[in-house]
Design a protein around this motif. Structure first.
Motif, PDB file in Angstrom:
ATOM      1  N   VAL A 263       0.855  -1.190   0.000  1.00 18.86           N
ATOM      2  CA  VAL A 263       0.000   0.000   0.000  1.00 18.86           C
ATOM      3  C   VAL A 263       0.890   1.240   0.000  1.00 18.86           C
ATOM      4  CG1 VAL A 263      -1.782   1.285   1.236  1.00 18.86           C
ATOM      5  CG2 VAL A 263      -1.798  -1.235   1.271  1.00 18.86           C
ATOM      6  N   GLU A 264       0.717   2.104  -1.014  1.00 16.19           N
ATOM      7  CA  GLU A 264       1.478   3.349  -1.084  1.00 16.19           C
ATOM      8  C   GLU A 264       0.946   4.347  -0.058  1.00 16.19           C
ATOM      9  OE1 GLU A 264       4.142   3.883  -2.861  1.00 16.19           O
ATOM     10  OE2 GLU A 264       4.051   1.888  -3.794  1.00 16.19           O
ATOM     11  N   LEU A 265       1.860   5.055   0.610  1.00 17.15           N
ATOM     12  CA  LEU A 265       1.475   5.957   1.697  1.00 17.15           C
ATOM     13  C   LEU A 265       1.800   7.420   1.406  1.00 17.15           C
ATOM     14  CD1 LEU A 265       2.720   3.818   4.743  1.00 17.15           C
ATOM     15  CD2 LEU A 265       0.413   3.918   3.780  1.00 17.15           C
ATOM     16  N   LYS A 266       2.010   7.769   0.148  1.00 14.15           N
ATOM     17  CA  LYS A 266       2.418   9.140  -0.170  1.00 14.15           C
ATOM     18  C   LYS A 266       1.350  10.166   0.194  1.00 14.15           C
ATOM     19  CE  LYS A 266       0.932   8.848  -5.016  1.00 14.15           C
ATOM     20  NZ  LYS A 266       1.363   8.989  -6.437  1.00 14.15           N
ATOM     21  N   ASP A 267       0.075   9.767   0.218  1.00 14.90           N
ATOM     22  CA  ASP A 267      -1.005  10.699   0.550  1.00 14.90           C
ATOM     23  C   ASP A 267      -1.426  10.614   2.016  1.00 14.90           C
ATOM     24  OD1 ASP A 267      -1.132  11.596  -2.094  1.00 14.90           O
ATOM     25  OD2 ASP A 267      -2.501   9.979  -2.668  1.00 14.90           O
ATOM     26  N   PHE A 268      -0.675   9.849   2.816  1.00 13.66           N
ATOM     27  CA  PHE A 268      -1.016   9.678   4.225  1.00 13.66           C
ATOM     28  C   PHE A 268      -0.106  10.558   5.084  1.00 13.66           C
ATOM     29  CE2 PHE A 268      -2.868   6.112   2.233  1.00 13.66           C
ATOM     30  CZ  PHE A 268      -3.812   5.545   3.083  1.00 13.66           C
ATOM     31  N   THR A 269      -0.684  11.202   6.077  1.00 12.29           N
ATOM     32  CA  THR A 269       0.112  11.993   7.014  1.00 12.29           C
ATOM     33  C   THR A 269       0.671  11.090   8.108  1.00 12.29           C
ATOM     34  OG1 THR A 269      -1.862  12.491   8.329  1.00 12.29           O
ATOM     35  CG2 THR A 269      -1.268  14.053   6.593  1.00 12.29           C
ATOM     36  N   GLN A 270       1.589  11.620   8.891  1.00 16.20           N
ATOM     37  CA  GLN A 270       2.171  10.844   9.975  1.00 16.20           C
ATOM     38  C   GLN A 270       1.107  10.492  11.010  1.00 16.20           C
ATOM     39  OE1 GLN A 270       5.441  13.002  11.691  1.00 16.20           O
ATOM     40  NE2 GLN A 270       6.798  12.665   9.950  1.00 16.20           N
ATOM     41  N   GLY A 271       1.242   9.289  11.586  1.00 17.46           N
ATOM     42  CA  GLY A 271       0.308   8.904  12.637  1.00 17.46           C
ATOM     43  C   GLY A 271      -0.045   7.429  12.610  1.00 17.46           C
ATOM     44  N   LEU A 272      -1.017   7.081  13.438  1.00 16.39           N
ATOM     45  CA  LEU A 272      -1.465   5.699  13.593  1.00 16.39           C
ATOM     46  C   LEU A 272      -2.632   5.412  12.653  1.00 16.39           C
ATOM     47  CD1 LEU A 272      -1.483   2.981  15.224  1.00 16.39           C
ATOM     48  CD2 LEU A 272      -3.113   4.098  16.778  1.00 16.39           C
ATOM     49  N   TYR A 273      -2.590   4.246  12.005  1.00 16.95           N
ATOM     50  CA  TYR A 273      -3.665   3.814  11.111  1.00 16.95           C
ATOM     51  C   TYR A 273      -4.028   2.360  11.424  1.00 16.95           C
ATOM     52  CZ  TYR A 273      -2.590   7.992   8.418  1.00 16.95           C
ATOM     53  OH  TYR A 273      -2.388   9.298   8.031  1.00 16.95           O
ATOM     54  N   PHE A 274      -5.254   2.017  11.091  1.00 21.64           N
ATOM     55  CA  PHE A 274      -5.716   0.644  11.236  1.00 21.64           C
ATOM     56  C   PHE A 274      -5.996   0.067   9.848  1.00 21.64           C
ATOM     57  CE2 PHE A 274      -6.772   2.770  15.167  1.00 21.64           C
ATOM     58  CZ  PHE A 274      -6.368   1.854  16.126  1.00 21.64           C
ATOM     59  N   PHE A 275      -5.921  -1.253   9.743  1.00 19.42           N
ATOM     60  CA  PHE A 275      -6.259  -1.909   8.485  1.00 19.42           C
ATOM     61  C   PHE A 275      -7.028  -3.189   8.781  1.00 19.42           C
ATOM     62  CE2 PHE A 275      -2.235  -3.897   9.645  1.00 19.42           C
ATOM     63  CZ  PHE A 275      -2.444  -5.237   9.360  1.00 19.42           C
ATOM     64  N   SER A 276      -7.770  -3.653   7.795  1.00 24.57           N
ATOM     65  CA  SER A 276      -8.480  -4.923   7.920  1.00 24.57           C
ATOM     66  C   SER A 276      -8.224  -5.768   6.680  1.00 24.57           C
ATOM     67  CB  SER A 276      -9.988  -4.705   8.105  1.00 24.57           C
ATOM     68  OG  SER A 276     -10.563  -4.132   6.942  1.00 24.57           O
ATOM     69  N   VAL A 277      -8.152  -7.068   6.887  1.00 30.09           N
ATOM     70  CA  VAL A 277      -8.040  -8.045   5.802  1.00 30.09           C
ATOM     71  C   VAL A 277      -9.268  -8.933   5.898  1.00 30.09           C
ATOM     72  CG1 VAL A 277      -6.674  -9.898   4.791  1.00 30.09           C
ATOM     73  CG2 VAL A 277      -5.522  -7.989   5.943  1.00 30.09           C
ATOM     74  N   GLN A 278     -10.099  -8.923   4.851  1.00 26.60           N
ATOM     75  CA  GLN A 278     -11.353  -9.671   4.905  1.00 26.60           C
ATOM     76  C   GLN A 278     -11.546 -10.514   3.652  1.00 26.60           C
ATOM     77  OE1 GLN A 278     -14.900  -7.351   5.557  1.00 26.60           O
ATOM     78  NE2 GLN A 278     -16.088  -9.157   6.127  1.00 26.60           N
ATOM     79  N   PRO A 279     -11.544 -11.854   3.805  1.00 24.33           N
ATOM     80  CA  PRO A 279     -11.831 -12.721   2.659  1.00 24.33           C
ATOM     81  C   PRO A 279     -13.303 -12.648   2.287  1.00 24.33           C
ATOM     82  CG  PRO A 279     -11.609 -14.025   4.645  1.00 24.33           C
ATOM     83  CD  PRO A 279     -11.264 -12.620   5.029  1.00 24.33           C
ATOM     84  N   GLN A 280     -13.620 -13.135   1.104  1.00 24.00           N
ATOM     85  CA  GLN A 280     -14.971 -13.011   0.561  1.00 24.00           C
ATOM     86  C   GLN A 280     -16.018 -13.662   1.454  1.00 24.00           C
ATOM     87  OE1 GLN A 280     -15.237 -14.480  -3.425  1.00 24.00           O
ATOM     88  NE2 GLN A 280     -17.365 -13.900  -3.704  1.00 24.00           N
ATOM     89  N   ARG A 281     -15.701 -14.818   2.037  1.00 26.52           N
ATOM     90  CA  ARG A 281     -16.686 -15.508   2.864  1.00 26.52           C
ATOM     91  C   ARG A 281     -16.114 -15.826   4.250  1.00 26.52           C
ATOM     92  NH1 ARG A 281     -16.086 -21.052   3.016  1.00 26.52           N
ATOM     93  NH2 ARG A 281     -14.513 -21.950   1.645  1.00 26.52           N
ATOM     94  N   GLY A 282     -15.550 -14.829   4.867  1.00 27.67           N
ATOM     95  CA  GLY A 282     -14.982 -15.055   6.187  1.00 27.67           C
ATOM     96  C   GLY A 282     -14.909 -13.781   7.001  1.00 27.67           C
ATOM     97  N   GLU A 283     -14.490 -13.924   8.236  1.00 22.42           N
ATOM     98  CA  GLU A 283     -14.380 -12.791   9.133  1.00 22.42           C
ATOM     99  C   GLU A 283     -13.134 -11.972   8.820  1.00 22.42           C
ATOM    100  OE1 GLU A 283     -14.374 -14.354  13.050  1.00 22.42           O
ATOM    101  OE2 GLU A 283     -16.484 -14.944  13.012  1.00 22.42           O
ATOM    102  N   LYS A 284     -13.205 -10.670   9.074  1.00 22.66           N
ATOM    103  CA  LYS A 284     -12.046  -9.822   8.842  1.00 22.66           C
ATOM    104  C   LYS A 284     -11.114  -9.842  10.045  1.00 22.66           C
ATOM    105  CE  LYS A 284     -14.470  -5.565  10.252  1.00 22.66           C
ATOM    106  NZ  LYS A 284     -14.940  -4.251   9.770  1.00 22.66           N
ATOM    107  N   VAL A 285      -9.836  -9.618   9.755  1.00 25.17           N
ATOM    108  CA  VAL A 285      -8.809  -9.540  10.787  1.00 25.17           C
ATOM    109  C   VAL A 285      -8.287  -8.108  10.810  1.00 25.17           C
ATOM    110  CG1 VAL A 285      -6.575 -10.397  11.558  1.00 25.17           C
ATOM    111  CG2 VAL A 285      -8.204 -11.958  10.479  1.00 25.17           C
TER     112      VAL A 285
END
Length: 305
Positions: free
Chosen positions: A276-298
């Motif tokens: 994931v490119e971060l050139k448009d993101f400012t400094q700080g804390l971010y969260f992300f999720s990984v979610q398969p098509q038929r499953g719970e996200k992490v």
């Protein structure tokens, strides 16, 4: 460009490529281990043979099959179950070989994977403060000799009229991967069985940290989710292990939960790395999720420098 600078760039690119190869190899080994997780044969005690010495299918050996000359059965198929259609009942009984003798069930089987815990349902009819027991050994073969990887003895005490779930953490003594397992369940846990002590057992299974042992009818299809480098500067790499082929959505959130970016791509089962490119993101804390098509996200997090 000077030769020194060119060599420097080549070295940097080579190291970056080597790191990626090593990471992919590491993820692949994790995924292979996850996909190859073994479950306990007939651990739900559903499959029984009508006759013969192997009354309980799946490789189990029962105390009634050992020729002890018992007047009452010590290992029984019962419909008093926690789930499914049947369960295992073990009881201490009057036997010619030993009076009384405990009922037991034992199984020795090949396996792959490294389970975190052993889970089962039980209830008990205690007599004279007798105990029951569940014993587990995990081994690996070293030049034809079994070497212990983990073992425990779990005592069961006190009457329990309704089925109760127990999860026993497996205490590993080494970092090795086991290749065989031995389980012993008995209606007595000591040297002096009490006549009539009874133990019902059902839904015996291994529990794994990354994935369940089967990918049928499960919701957890993503494991070993990581984000690197820490902190991230121009780009963050999100790696994970996918149990089955399918579409995977990756979303980036700010600290208020607002979605800043979303990508959806079809991925094959196994190790996956998404950059994931971060050139448009400012400094700080971010969260992300990984979610398969038929499953719970992490959910995970990273820091942008």
């Amino acid at each position: 460009m000077s030769l020194k600078r060119a060599l420097s760039y080549m070295t940097t690119d080579l190291l970056a490529g080597l790191r990626k190869v090593l990471l992919t190899t590491s993820l692949l080994s994790i995924c292979i281990a996850a996909v190859g997780q073994t479950q306990i044969p007939n651990g739900g005690f559903e499959n029984w043979n009508a006759t013969g010495i192997k009354a309980l299918a799946g490789g189990w050996v029962l105390s009634d099959e050992t020729g002890m000359g018992c007047k009452t059965h010590t290992s029984i198929r019962t419909t008093d179950k926690a789930a499914g259609n049947a369960a295992l009942l073990l009881q201490n009984a009057d036997c010619a070989f030993r009076n009384p003798h405990e009922g037991f069930a034992t199984i020795d089987f090949a396996m792959t994977g490294r389970p975190d815990s052993l889970k089962f349902m039980y209830k008990m009819e205690e007599v004279s403060m007798d105990t029951a027991s569940v014993i587990l050994f995990l081994w690996r073969d070293v030049n034809g000799t079994r070497e212990a990887v983990a073992d425990f003895i779990y005592p069961i005490k006190g009457s329990q009229s309704e089925y109760k779930q127990v999860s026993v953490t497996i205490p590993y003594v080494s970092n090795a991967m086991p290749d065989s397992a031995f389980i012993w369940i008995a209606s007595d846990g000591g040297r002096f069985p009490a006549m009539g002590n009874k133990l019902w057992v059902d839904e015996l299974q291994f529990v794994y940290g990354q994935f369940p042992a089967s990918v049928n009818n499960i919701t957890q299809l993503v494991g070993d989710v990581r984000a690197y480098p820490v902190p991230a500067l121009h780009q963050v790499s999100i790696s994970y292990c996918l149990a089955t082929k399918g579409n995977v959505a990756i979303r980036i959130y700010d600290v208020n939960g607002k979605i800043l970016m979303e990508t959806i791509s079809e991925e094959l089962a196994g190790p996956v790395i998404s950059n994931v490119e971060l050139k448009d993101f400012t400094q700080g804390l971010y969260f992300f999720s990984v979610q398969p098509q038929r499953g719970e996200k992490v959910i995970g997090q990273f820091v942008k420098q």
